[in-house]
Design an enzyme around this catalytic site. Sequence first.
Site, mmCIF file in Angstrom:
data_model
loop_
_atom_site.group_PDB
_atom_site.id
_atom_site.type_symbol
_atom_site.label_atom_id
_atom_site.label_comp_id
_atom_site.label_asym_id
_atom_site.label_seq_id
_atom_site.Cartn_x
_atom_site.Cartn_y
_atom_site.Cartn_z
ATOM 1 N N PRO A 1 0.809 -1.209 0.000
ATOM 2 C CA PRO A 1 0.000 0.000 0.000
ATOM 3 C C PRO A 1 0.851 1.271 0.000
ATOM 4 O O PRO A 1 1.967 1.286 0.508
ATOM 5 C CB PRO A 1 -0.766 -0.108 1.315
ATOM 6 C CG PRO A 1 0.115 -0.922 2.205
ATOM 7 C CD PRO A 1 0.829 -1.883 1.315
ATOM 8 N N CYS B 1 -0.451 30.654 -12.541
ATOM 9 C CA CYS B 1 -1.060 31.363 -13.671
ATOM 10 C C CYS B 1 -1.779 30.376 -14.570
ATOM 11 O O CYS B 1 -1.306 30.062 -15.668
ATOM 12 C CB CYS B 1 0.009 32.127 -14.429
ATOM 13 S SG CYS B 1 0.459 33.571 -13.489
#
Length: 460
Positions: free
Chosen positions: A313, A383
């Site tokens: 995991p 941006c």
Amino acid sequence: MLATEPTATILTGQQYLSTPNTAPNQAIFPLTAGVNEQDHLTLGGCDLLDLVQTYGSPLYVLDEQTLRTACQQYREGLRQYYGGESLVIYASKAWSCLAVCGIVASEGLGFDVVSGGELYTTLQAGVGSDRIYFHGNNKSEAELRYALEQGCTIIVDNWLELNLLADLATPGSPARIFLRLTPGIECHTHEYIRTGHIDSKFGFDPNQLPEVFAWVGARPQLHCTGLHAHIGSQIFERQPHQDLGGVLVDWMAGAIAAGLPIDTLNIGGGLGIRYTESDDPPSITEWVKAAAQAVESACAARNLPLPRLICEPGRSLIATACVTAYTVGSTKTVPGIRTYIAVDGGMSDNPRPITYQSLYRIVAAGQMSAPATETVTVAGKHCESGDVLIHDAQLPPAQPGDVLVVPCTGAYNYSMASNYNRIGRPAAVVVHQGEAELILERETYEDLVRGDRLPARLKA
Ligand code: LLP
């Protein structure tokens, strides 16, 4: 308000906090989360506002206890529900850095690495190569040499790699390998993070297995003791891994019949976590029990001895252990449409919303009992219009300078962080019993140009 309007429940940040002793992958906040007398969020006994004051923001805050608890629940689950030997290995792609490796290693786990860089990091943390497993669908020759020199187990993905390893290793010093197979098991998760279906770039196709087993069996420089498969990530069902157990046991029978000394099966990772209340994953223990029992009953049905069982995991070990703290900057209200609240990070420290449309919760760390009366869009500072962390977040009214905290950011956040817009990656601290320690320094402007080279003729 009109009498007919439904009354929405307005939560406070505090109501998102977990109750003690929940399975880490079923909580939204780390297990040590609390609220102090100042109404501030605390983790590991540390006040989040103090941490931001000291270390700046954005800041990854890793709660050691939650990570350790998740490691322990995996190990304990296997001990309790699997009759054979077992090992839990941490998929370090979720978050690879020295301190995380150190904590996970001290809990007795092994490591899955997928590049020379992750291997180097893990070794630098002091982890022995006997518990490192090297994955990847396109390992370079240099990476394979490095892994062989160090003596880790290589999980071979394809024919090119088999050929390279057969050339690099010798019968006197054989390569320790597992074979990765594509099980053809579908599961319901985002298509980018599904790997077990047949049309996947990973692993050997099941039709090739007799040929692969015979080829490997004929080469004494390849010591193949395991089979591996991984079916995907952020999975809420138990059935796919139960099916996988049966498929792997079938393949193990075939490989043993072909003369390979297979004694280990690795069922991969993939257990999901609760990012928001509507996510409903089984607990770590429930998942381990289901997978382990599937392997046991498949072995019993075929009269095979139990193999050593590995699971690997990533997300369910570390996602919930970490939160990201941001500071609020500008806000903009588009009348009748929405209010944007901009924070000082975004897609460079958490690329998951823009990449997978992942959902997150957010709380105001300085006013945990204030009702979340505002619906706002939490935007990043990059941006790019798509740089939105959370659409329609519920928060109390926020002011510039307020600290907002996004939980469940331990897996695939720092590890997928970028320097987009030449923004340095955040610092990270580990918190434990009231102490905070720096584990990753904030990247500086100097760090950003460290690898840049400016040919003299290009100097402005
Ligand atoms: N083993 C293998 C071979 C894997 O490819 C992965 C994850 C794991 C184990 C661990 O899976 P987990 O337990 O974490 O689900 N960047 C994506 C996730 C990509 C997962 C890649 N492989 C995300 O942010 O959701």
